[in-house]
Design an enzyme around this catalytic site. Structure first.
Site, mmCIF file in Angstrom:
data_model
loop_
_atom_site.group_PDB
_atom_site.id
_atom_site.type_symbol
_atom_site.label_atom_id
_atom_site.label_comp_id
_atom_site.label_asym_id
_atom_site.label_seq_id
_atom_site.Cartn_x
_atom_site.Cartn_y
_atom_site.Cartn_z
ATOM 1 N N LYS A 182 -1.026 -11.781 4.947
ATOM 2 C CA LYS A 182 0.191 -12.170 5.668
ATOM 3 C C LYS A 182 0.749 -10.911 6.318
ATOM 4 O O LYS A 182 1.413 -10.101 5.680
ATOM 5 C CB LYS A 182 1.201 -12.755 4.672
ATOM 6 C CG LYS A 182 2.171 -13.753 5.256
ATOM 7 C CD LYS A 182 3.101 -13.211 6.291
ATOM 8 C CE LYS A 182 4.281 -12.441 5.783
ATOM 9 N NZ LYS A 182 5.102 -11.841 6.844
ATOM 10 N N GLU A 257 3.976 -1.509 -3.575
ATOM 11 C CA GLU A 257 4.242 -0.179 -3.033
ATOM 12 C C GLU A 257 5.540 -0.286 -2.248
ATOM 13 O O GLU A 257 5.602 -0.958 -1.231
ATOM 14 C CB GLU A 257 3.056 0.247 -2.161
ATOM 15 C CG GLU A 257 3.026 1.738 -1.930
ATOM 16 C CD GLU A 257 3.730 2.117 -0.658
ATOM 17 O OE1 GLU A 257 4.982 2.262 -0.711
ATOM 18 O OE2 GLU A 257 3.060 2.247 0.363
ATOM 19 N N CYS A 291 6.378 5.233 4.467
ATOM 20 C CA CYS A 291 6.849 5.186 3.081
ATOM 21 C C CYS A 291 6.775 6.556 2.417
ATOM 22 O O CYS A 291 7.607 6.903 1.604
ATOM 23 C CB CYS A 291 6.060 4.157 2.292
ATOM 24 S SG CYS A 291 4.292 4.319 2.522
ATOM 25 N N GLU A 390 16.338 5.291 1.122
ATOM 26 C CA GLU A 390 15.289 5.366 2.138
ATOM 27 C C GLU A 390 15.898 4.984 3.493
ATOM 28 O O GLU A 390 16.464 3.904 3.636
ATOM 29 C CB GLU A 390 14.152 4.405 1.780
ATOM 30 C CG GLU A 390 12.973 4.517 2.717
ATOM 31 C CD GLU A 390 11.774 3.689 2.260
ATOM 32 O OE1 GLU A 390 11.954 2.511 1.929
ATOM 33 O OE2 GLU A 390 10.657 4.244 2.242
HETATM 34 P P1 NDP Z 1 10.249 -6.361 3.988
HETATM 35 O O1 NDP Z 1 10.035 -5.920 2.599
HETATM 36 O O2 NDP Z 1 11.187 -7.468 4.266
HETATM 37 O O3 NDP Z 1 8.860 -6.785 4.670
HETATM 38 C C1 NDP Z 1 7.580 -6.493 4.156
HETATM 39 C C2 NDP Z 1 6.718 -7.759 4.156
HETATM 40 O O4 NDP Z 1 7.232 -8.691 3.201
HETATM 41 C C3 NDP Z 1 6.712 -8.488 5.492
HETATM 42 O O5 NDP Z 1 5.431 -9.052 5.713
HETATM 43 C C4 NDP Z 1 7.734 -9.578 5.248
HETATM 44 O O6 NDP Z 1 7.600 -10.686 6.102
HETATM 45 C C5 NDP Z 1 7.419 -9.960 3.819
HETATM 46 N N1 NDP Z 1 8.451 -10.721 3.133
HETATM 47 C C6 NDP Z 1 9.786 -10.764 3.382
HETATM 48 N N2 NDP Z 1 10.397 -11.621 2.538
HETATM 49 C C7 NDP Z 1 9.446 -12.135 1.724
HETATM 50 C C8 NDP Z 1 9.434 -13.061 0.650
HETATM 51 N N3 NDP Z 1 10.558 -13.664 0.222
HETATM 52 N N4 NDP Z 1 8.280 -13.348 0.031
HETATM 53 C C9 NDP Z 1 7.138 -12.765 0.432
HETATM 54 N N5 NDP Z 1 7.062 -11.886 1.465
HETATM 55 C C10 NDP Z 1 8.204 -11.566 2.096
HETATM 56 O O7 NDP Z 1 10.658 -5.066 4.798
HETATM 57 P P2 NDP Z 1 11.564 -5.028 6.116
HETATM 58 O O8 NDP Z 1 10.672 -5.375 7.216
HETATM 59 O O9 NDP Z 1 12.795 -5.863 5.970
HETATM 60 O O10 NDP Z 1 12.030 -3.512 6.110
HETATM 61 C C11 NDP Z 1 13.252 -3.160 5.438
HETATM 62 C C12 NDP Z 1 13.147 -1.809 4.794
HETATM 63 O O11 NDP Z 1 12.078 -1.821 3.866
HETATM 64 C C13 NDP Z 1 12.815 -0.661 5.734
HETATM 65 O O12 NDP Z 1 13.941 -0.183 6.380
HETATM 66 C C14 NDP Z 1 12.213 0.309 4.775
HETATM 67 O O13 NDP Z 1 13.218 1.031 4.124
HETATM 68 C C15 NDP Z 1 11.491 -0.573 3.780
HETATM 69 N N6 NDP Z 1 10.058 -0.691 4.095
HETATM 70 C C16 NDP Z 1 9.176 0.024 3.364
HETATM 71 C C17 NDP Z 1 7.850 -0.014 3.675
HETATM 72 C C18 NDP Z 1 6.863 0.762 2.901
HETATM 73 O O14 NDP Z 1 5.868 1.213 3.472
HETATM 74 N N7 NDP Z 1 7.017 0.894 1.608
HETATM 75 C C19 NDP Z 1 7.330 -0.785 4.800
HETATM 76 C C20 NDP Z 1 8.332 -1.581 5.468
HETATM 77 C C21 NDP Z 1 9.643 -1.492 5.119
HETATM 78 P P3 NDP Z 1 8.270 -10.722 7.578
HETATM 79 O O15 NDP Z 1 8.632 -9.350 7.952
HETATM 80 O O16 NDP Z 1 7.185 -11.263 8.377
HETATM 81 O O17 NDP Z 1 9.418 -11.657 7.471
#
Ligand code: NDP
Length: 487
Positions: A182, A257, A291, A390
């Site tokens: 996904k 992660e 990250c 972060e």
């Molecule tokens: P999210 O954690 O929301 O997104 C990561 C993935 O999880 C996306 O594919 C998202 O789907 C999916 N997701 C969201 N809600 C659910 C759920 N209820 N069940 C299963 N999967 C879900 O990150 P954000 O995009 O909102 O980013 C917000 C913050 O997160 C950033 O500002 C950063 O601080 C952190 N982040 C950290 C990352 C890392 O590498 N560790 C990477 C990205 C973000 P979709 O986006 O398609 O709705």
């Protein structure tokens, strides 16, 4: 930025060996953050599509040829997928840059080779995973089998959309699992393209499925699905915690992660020119939407003033540019929300008493786009929000320290524990500090290096389980003990 206008094909779901529309017929738009323009429409997976993908993956695992195929044949197909990624390097890199806003230099020179490298590296492991024979009793034959878990669901973030396909899918597939991926709704295009290439490589139907859609719908359905054996997630702490709670209902295995606030420590005895280059790329590479970003720079007091002024000068020279220009090194942030969050975080640092020495402003390119200047906040106290939370953008918090104990205490005084850096010419100090740091990765006199052979993952609040390296194979397999009575 005229290349944006070159058409990109409509994205489809990859389910059971076919590119298909969503059962509902619904689509969503994906946009170029550098221009705000629509790139294309993508089929939007609902819970029913996720169910089809999971059932296909389950059938391909339980009855299909993947798990029972000779490992050398599995290896050949994965190697072929790596080759196909390289053969389409320019196309895939452009898709990634359009979708994510990262410089084409990064997509083409770093991300594409990393994805291909993952399929090549883990193809080698397909023939090398083994159990043990154990001397328990001469009257018995006791041994272990290392077996795949089954169906692995991968939920990907938007910051490294294609790299994460390689990190999550390559080891899982090498071990004989099937996958349902996904991608983030912000950046679905490269995962879909790699899914198509997986079919072209000859990976059998149902083994490699891709279900772009909303996290709250498609992601949630994947986590709740009883036929999924494991979820591998990279993303925010909040969603990771939610997934952990939800996965409890079906006792799913997890790799999480969840980001970081990584300390990058510069001791006075370091090669300061190298440390300066390293400190800059540690935070500004990938627009800081990384990250592992070295977002907390700890600098020893005796060199602090001079180092900070050289750092500020360097940051001011790093001007955002058109991500499709090969010379650009600072691209557009993923969307307006993220841009506003990043600008707000840097403002909050100033309000808390930090000194803004570079950047801090939006910097549109050609009058548009979610670009933010390379930003440096000096004199940050480790208790400030900009030192603890972060930000996920090009904002560096610089914190002074005095001596090894103070450096280690400040470095570890944070919720996260993903990565860290140490800059020193003193070998003994480098090793002792590496041991003392509570982080999954320590880079000494380098930063932000990755290789398919080196494990990556978190300590503390950064999560658990590993991507990459031999270590991640433990997280995609399980061990069965077999007892045979010889009497
Ligand atoms: P999210 O954690 O929301 O997104 C990561 C993935 O999880 C996306 O594919 C998202 O789907 C999916 N997701 C969201 N809600 C659910 C759920 N209820 N069940 C299963 N999967 C879900 O990150 P954000 O995009 O909102 O980013 C917000 C913050 O997160 C950033 O500002 C950063 O601080 C952190 N982040 C950290 C990352 C890392 O590498 N560790 C990477 C990205 C973000 P979709 O986006 O398609 O709705």
């Amino acid at each position: 930025m005229s290349e944006t206008l070159a058409p990109v094909r409509r994205g489809k779901l990859i389910i059971n060996g076919e590119a298909v529309d969503a059962l509902s017929g619904r689509t969503f738009e994906t946009r170029n953050p550098a221009t705000g323009e629509r790139i294309t429409d993508v089929a939007e997976a609902g819970a029913d599509d996720v169910d089809c993908a999971v059932r296909a993956a389950r059938a391909a695992f339980d009855g299909g040829p993947w798990r029972t195929m000779r490992p050398a044949e599995r290896a050949r197909l994965l190697w072929r997928l790596g080759d196909l990624v390289l053969a389409h390097a320019d196309e895939i890199a452009r898709l990634e840059t359009l979708d994510n806003g990262k410089p084409i230099f990064e997509s083409r020179q770093i991300d594409v080779p990393m994805v291909a490298g993952c399929f090549h590296y883990f193809s080698g492991w397909a023939t090398k995973m083994a159990g043990d024979t154990t001397a328990v009793n001469p009257a018995w034959f006791t041994y272990t089998l290392r077996e795949p878990l089954g169906v692995l669901g991968a939920i990907l973030p938007w910051n490294f959309p294609m790299i994460m396909v390689g990190w999550k899918a390559a080891p899982a597939l090498a071990a004989g699992n099937t996958v349902v991926i996904k991608p983030a709704a912000e950046t679905p295009l490269t995962a879909i393209r790699i899914g198509e290439l997986a079919l072209e490589a000859g990976i059998p139907p149902g083994v490699f499925n891709v279900v772009p859609g909303r996290g709250s719908v498609a992601g949630e359905a994947l986590v709740r699905h009883p036929l999924v054996d494991k979820i591998s997630f990279t993303g925010s702490t909040e969603v990771g915690q939610h997934i952990m709670r939800t996965a409890a209902d079906t006792v799913k295995k997890l790799t999480l992660e969840l980001g970081g606030k990584s300390p990058n420590i510069v001791f006075a005895d370091a090669d300061l020119d190298a440390a300066l280059r390293g400190a800059t790329s540690a935070i500004f590479y990938g627009k800081g939407e990384v990250c592992a970003a070295g977002s907390r720079l700890l600098v020893e007091k005796s060199i602090y003033d001079d180092f900070v002024s050289r750092l500020a000068e360097r940051a001011r020279k790093l001007v955002p540019g058109d991500p499709l220009d090969p010379k650009t090194r600072l691209g557009a942030l993923i969307n307006e929300n993220q841009m506003n969050h990043v600008l707000g975080a840097s403002e909050s640092g100033v309000k808390e008493g930090a000194r803004l020495v570079a950047g801090g402003q939006r910097a549109p390119v050609g009058g548009r786009g979610t670009f933010v200047q390379a930003t440096v906040l000096a004199d940050v106290d480790n208790r400030m929000r900009v030192a603890q939370e972060e930000i996920f953008g090009p904002v560096l918090s610089v914190i002074p320290f005095e001596g090894v104990d103070d450096a280690v205490a400040k470095a570890n005084d944070v919720f996260y524990g993903l990565a860290s850096g140490v800059w020193t010419r003193d070998v003994k100090k480098a090793h002792l500090v590496s041991r003392a740091l509570r982080a999954g990765t320590v880079w000494i006199n380098m930063y932000n290096f990755f290789d398919p052979g080196m494990p990556f993952g978190g300590y503390k609040g950064s999560g658990f389980g590993r991507d990459l390296g031999a270590a991640c194979l433990d997280d995609c397999t399980q061990v069965k003990s077999v007892w045979l009575n010889l009497e």
